[in-house]
Design a protein around this motif. Structure first.
Motif, PDB file in Angstrom:
ATOM      1  N   PHE A  10      -9.470 -23.075  54.112  1.00 30.36           N
ATOM      2  CA  PHE A  10      -8.420 -22.055  53.449  1.00 30.36           C
ATOM      3  C   PHE A  10      -7.445 -22.772  52.546  1.00 30.36           C
ATOM      4  CE2 PHE A  10      -5.123 -18.811  52.804  1.00 30.36           C
ATOM      5  CZ  PHE A  10      -5.695 -17.775  52.711  1.00 30.36           C
ATOM      6  N   PRO A  11      -7.550 -22.163  51.304  1.00 32.79           N
ATOM      7  CA  PRO A  11      -8.585 -21.373  50.719  1.00 32.79           C
ATOM      8  C   PRO A  11      -9.773 -22.029  50.804  1.00 32.79           C
ATOM      9  CG  PRO A  11      -6.555 -21.735  49.345  1.00 32.79           C
ATOM     10  CD  PRO A  11      -6.610 -22.836  50.399  1.00 32.79           C
ATOM     11  N   LEU A  12     -11.058 -21.018  50.567  1.00 29.89           N
ATOM     12  CA  LEU A  12     -12.379 -21.296  50.612  1.00 29.89           C
ATOM     13  C   LEU A  12     -12.636 -22.523  49.602  1.00 29.89           C
ATOM     14  CD1 LEU A  12     -15.059 -20.591  51.778  1.00 29.89           C
ATOM     15  CD2 LEU A  12     -15.328 -19.060  50.070  1.00 29.89           C
ATOM     16  N   ALA A  13     -12.201 -22.431  48.429  1.00 29.04           N
ATOM     17  CA  ALA A  13     -12.438 -23.416  47.476  1.00 29.04           C
ATOM     18  C   ALA A  13     -10.863 -24.155  46.773  1.00 29.04           C
ATOM     19  CB  ALA A  13     -13.092 -22.819  45.979  1.00 29.04           C
ATOM     20  N   PRO A  14     -11.144 -25.234  46.517  1.00 26.69           N
ATOM     21  CA  PRO A  14      -9.864 -26.128  45.888  1.00 26.69           C
ATOM     22  C   PRO A  14      -9.223 -25.342  44.786  1.00 26.69           C
ATOM     23  CG  PRO A  14     -11.934 -27.407  45.546  1.00 26.69           C
ATOM     24  CD  PRO A  14     -12.339 -26.302  46.169  1.00 26.69           C
ATOM     25  N   PRO A  15      -7.980 -25.652  44.369  1.00 26.85           N
ATOM     26  CA  PRO A  15      -7.513 -24.982  42.938  1.00 26.85           C
ATOM     27  C   PRO A  15      -8.326 -25.817  41.720  1.00 26.85           C
ATOM     28  CG  PRO A  15      -5.970 -26.413  44.045  1.00 26.85           C
ATOM     29  CD  PRO A  15      -7.229 -26.376  45.240  1.00 26.85           C
ATOM     30  N   PRO A  16      -8.389 -25.267  40.615  1.00 22.32           N
ATOM     31  CA  PRO A  16      -8.777 -25.952  39.460  1.00 22.32           C
ATOM     32  C   PRO A  16      -8.306 -27.163  39.119  1.00 22.32           C
ATOM     33  CG  PRO A  16      -7.801 -23.824  38.926  1.00 22.32           C
ATOM     34  CD  PRO A  16      -7.806 -23.797  40.566  1.00 22.32           C
ATOM     35  N   ASP A  17      -6.906 -27.254  39.396  1.00 22.87           N
ATOM     36  CA  ASP A  17      -6.186 -28.315  39.159  1.00 22.87           C
ATOM     37  C   ASP A  17      -5.189 -28.670  40.309  1.00 22.87           C
ATOM     38  OD1 ASP A  17      -4.664 -30.587  38.374  1.00 22.87           O
ATOM     39  OD2 ASP A  17      -3.671 -29.671  36.227  1.00 22.87           O
ATOM     40  N   ALA A  18      -5.736 -29.700  41.131  1.00 24.57           N
ATOM     41  CA  ALA A  18      -5.168 -29.674  42.294  1.00 24.57           C
ATOM     42  C   ALA A  18      -4.025 -30.716  42.378  1.00 24.57           C
ATOM     43  CB  ALA A  18      -6.072 -30.636  43.389  1.00 24.57           C
ATOM     44  N   ASP A  19      -3.518 -31.255  41.238  1.00 32.88           N
ATOM     45  CA  ASP A  19      -2.534 -32.044  40.996  1.00 32.88           C
ATOM     46  C   ASP A  19      -1.182 -31.182  40.451  1.00 32.88           C
ATOM     47  OD1 ASP A  19      -3.587 -34.104  42.364  1.00 32.88           O
ATOM     48  OD2 ASP A  19      -4.167 -35.050  40.409  1.00 32.88           O
ATOM     49  N   ASP A  20      -1.398 -30.018  39.983  1.00 32.48           N
ATOM     50  CA  ASP A  20      -0.327 -29.133  39.154  1.00 32.48           C
ATOM     51  C   ASP A  20       0.056 -28.345  40.238  1.00 32.48           C
ATOM     52  OD1 ASP A  20       0.833 -27.935  36.584  1.00 32.48           O
ATOM     53  OD2 ASP A  20      -0.213 -26.145  37.739  1.00 32.48           O
ATOM     54  N   PRO A  21       1.489 -28.367  40.460  1.00 29.96           N
ATOM     55  CA  PRO A  21       2.145 -27.600  41.577  1.00 29.96           C
ATOM     56  C   PRO A  21       2.096 -26.038  41.260  1.00 29.96           C
ATOM     57  CG  PRO A  21       3.511 -29.381  40.787  1.00 29.96           C
ATOM     58  CD  PRO A  21       2.332 -29.371  39.726  1.00 29.96           C
ATOM     59  N   ARG A  22       2.131 -25.682  39.958  1.00 28.10           N
ATOM     60  CA  ARG A  22       2.078 -24.325  39.750  1.00 28.10           C
ATOM     61  C   ARG A  22       0.574 -23.602  39.891  1.00 28.10           C
ATOM     62  NH1 ARG A  22       5.612 -22.789  34.106  1.00 28.10           N
ATOM     63  NH2 ARG A  22       7.718 -23.509  35.282  1.00 28.10           N
ATOM     64  N   THR A  23      -0.556 -24.413  39.569  1.00 31.77           N
ATOM     65  CA  THR A  23      -1.698 -24.146  39.950  1.00 31.77           C
ATOM     66  C   THR A  23      -1.908 -24.324  41.287  1.00 31.77           C
ATOM     67  OG1 THR A  23      -2.384 -25.092  37.729  1.00 31.77           O
ATOM     68  CG2 THR A  23      -4.211 -24.767  39.396  1.00 31.77           C
ATOM     69  N   VAL A  24      -1.743 -25.012  42.155  1.00 29.71           N
ATOM     70  CA  VAL A  24      -2.006 -25.063  43.523  1.00 29.71           C
ATOM     71  C   VAL A  24      -1.189 -23.927  44.244  1.00 29.71           C
ATOM     72  CG1 VAL A  24      -1.411 -26.411  45.592  1.00 29.71           C
ATOM     73  CG2 VAL A  24      -2.088 -27.588  43.539  1.00 29.71           C
ATOM     74  N   ALA A  25       0.045 -23.655  43.880  1.00 31.92           N
ATOM     75  CA  ALA A  25       0.873 -22.617  44.622  1.00 31.92           C
ATOM     76  C   ALA A  25       0.139 -21.458  44.257  1.00 31.92           C
ATOM     77  CB  ALA A  25       2.110 -22.590  43.923  1.00 31.92           C
ATOM     78  N   ALA A  26      -0.185 -21.180  42.917  1.00 28.08           N
ATOM     79  CA  ALA A  26      -0.915 -19.756  42.460  1.00 28.08           C
ATOM     80  C   ALA A  26      -2.184 -19.726  43.427  1.00 28.08           C
ATOM     81  CB  ALA A  26      -0.929 -19.722  41.203  1.00 28.08           C
ATOM     82  N   HIS A  27      -2.845 -20.496  43.270  1.00 25.84           N
ATOM     83  CA  HIS A  27      -4.415 -20.488  44.106  1.00 25.84           C
ATOM     84  C   HIS A  27      -4.132 -20.182  45.584  1.00 25.84           C
ATOM     85  CE1 HIS A  27      -8.474 -21.699  44.367  1.00 25.84           C
ATOM     86  NE2 HIS A  27      -8.237 -22.284  45.469  1.00 25.84           N
ATOM     87  N   ASP A  28      -3.107 -20.929  46.292  1.00 22.54           N
ATOM     88  CA  ASP A  28      -2.921 -20.533  47.796  1.00 22.54           C
ATOM     89  C   ASP A  28      -2.591 -19.202  47.732  1.00 22.54           C
ATOM     90  OD1 ASP A  28      -3.704 -23.253  48.054  1.00 22.54           O
ATOM     91  OD2 ASP A  28      -1.588 -23.669  48.642  1.00 22.54           O
ATOM     92  N   TRP A  29      -1.460 -18.679  46.986  1.00 19.18           N
ATOM     93  CA  TRP A  29      -1.104 -17.441  47.219  1.00 19.18           C
ATOM     94  C   TRP A  29      -2.193 -16.403  47.082  1.00 19.18           C
ATOM     95  CZ3 TRP A  29       2.472 -15.033  49.763  1.00 19.18           C
ATOM     96  CH2 TRP A  29       2.847 -13.788  49.495  1.00 19.18           C
TER      97      TRP A  29
END
Length: 237
Positions: A10-29
């Motif tokens: 969880f999440p099922l797939a990783p974020p599109p950019d796993a090093d960008d904090p905003r991208t990771v946070a948005a993906h998790d939420w």
């Protein structure tokens, strides 16, 4: 490498950019927004009061800014009735090694020595407020790249001692939990409680050690004994 998704991740797939904090946070939420029902974190097959398992973990002793930040978040979500993780128990689980009945102490000692030669340099991550999974409320974490490199190094160390990797590196979803859900319940009230906390400032964390622990459950709380602490070489990053 195999599939990049797993139904238990969880999440099922990783974020599109796993090093960008905003991208990771948005993906998790966004992944949590799609969840309709919380589950009881403690309702896990294979665990009992007698279970003892070895894990590689990152723990955060002495990280007062993280501990104080987590306490503030726990106070804000207290009406949910979740089980808060004490400051001394904040951690990031990296890799399961195996039950103590299956892995001899001598192998654990050898594994730690091998890991010392494999682990990468120390690095800094950020704990990003705040999100949730199906069974817990937690910080997102970024960047992922150094965490995944550490996981891969520990996996290689395990392979040297015929310890199979419990979960492939590309299936790791780094996070730091602050409270566990202790009953099934709709997610709407959880989202309402967590959403305002997403505006809080992230906390930088220096990762300079990884710990091999013997994990147990004491009622609705995890406890562990540290068997080995492996230092990561100093870094200017």
């Amino acid at each position: 490498m195999g599939p990049r998704t797993d139904i238990s991740a969880f999440p099922l797939a990783p974020p599109p950019d796993a090093d960008d904090p905003r991208t990771v946070a948005a993906h998790d939420w966004n992944a949590f927004v799609d969840v309709e029902q919380m589950i009881n974190h403690w309702d896990r097959p294979g665990w009992s009061a007698a279970t003892r398992r070895y894990y590689w973990m990152i723990t955060f002793p002495g990280e007062d800014p993280l501990i104080e930040h987590a306490r503030g978040c726990q106070r804000a979500i207290e009406p949910l009735g979740f089980d808060p993780i004490p400051g001394s128990g904040l951690h990031m689980t990296l890799l399961r090694i195996g039950d103590t009945s299956h892995v001899p102490p001598a192998t654990i000692d050898q594994l730690a020595a091998t890991a010392h030669r494999e682990v990468p340099r120390a690095f800094t991550i950020h704990a990003i407020p705040l999100t949730a999974s199906r069974g817990a409320i937690r910080y997102s974490v970024a960047p992922w790249t150094p965490i995944l490199a550490l996981h891969a190094a520990l996996s290689r160390a395990g392979e040297c001692h015929d310890i199979p990797t419990a979960r492939s590196t590309h299936l790791l979803r780094p996070h730091i939990g602050i409270a566990y859900c202790n009953r099934p319940m709709p997610t709407a009230s959880v989202r309402d409680a967590v959403a305002p906390l997403r505006a809080l400032t992230s906390i930088p964390l220096k990762v300079s050690h990884v710990r091999l622990v013997e994990l147990r459950r004491d009622s609705r709380r995890y406890q562990w004994t540290i068997h080995h602490e492996v230092s990561l070489a100093s870094s200017d990053t």
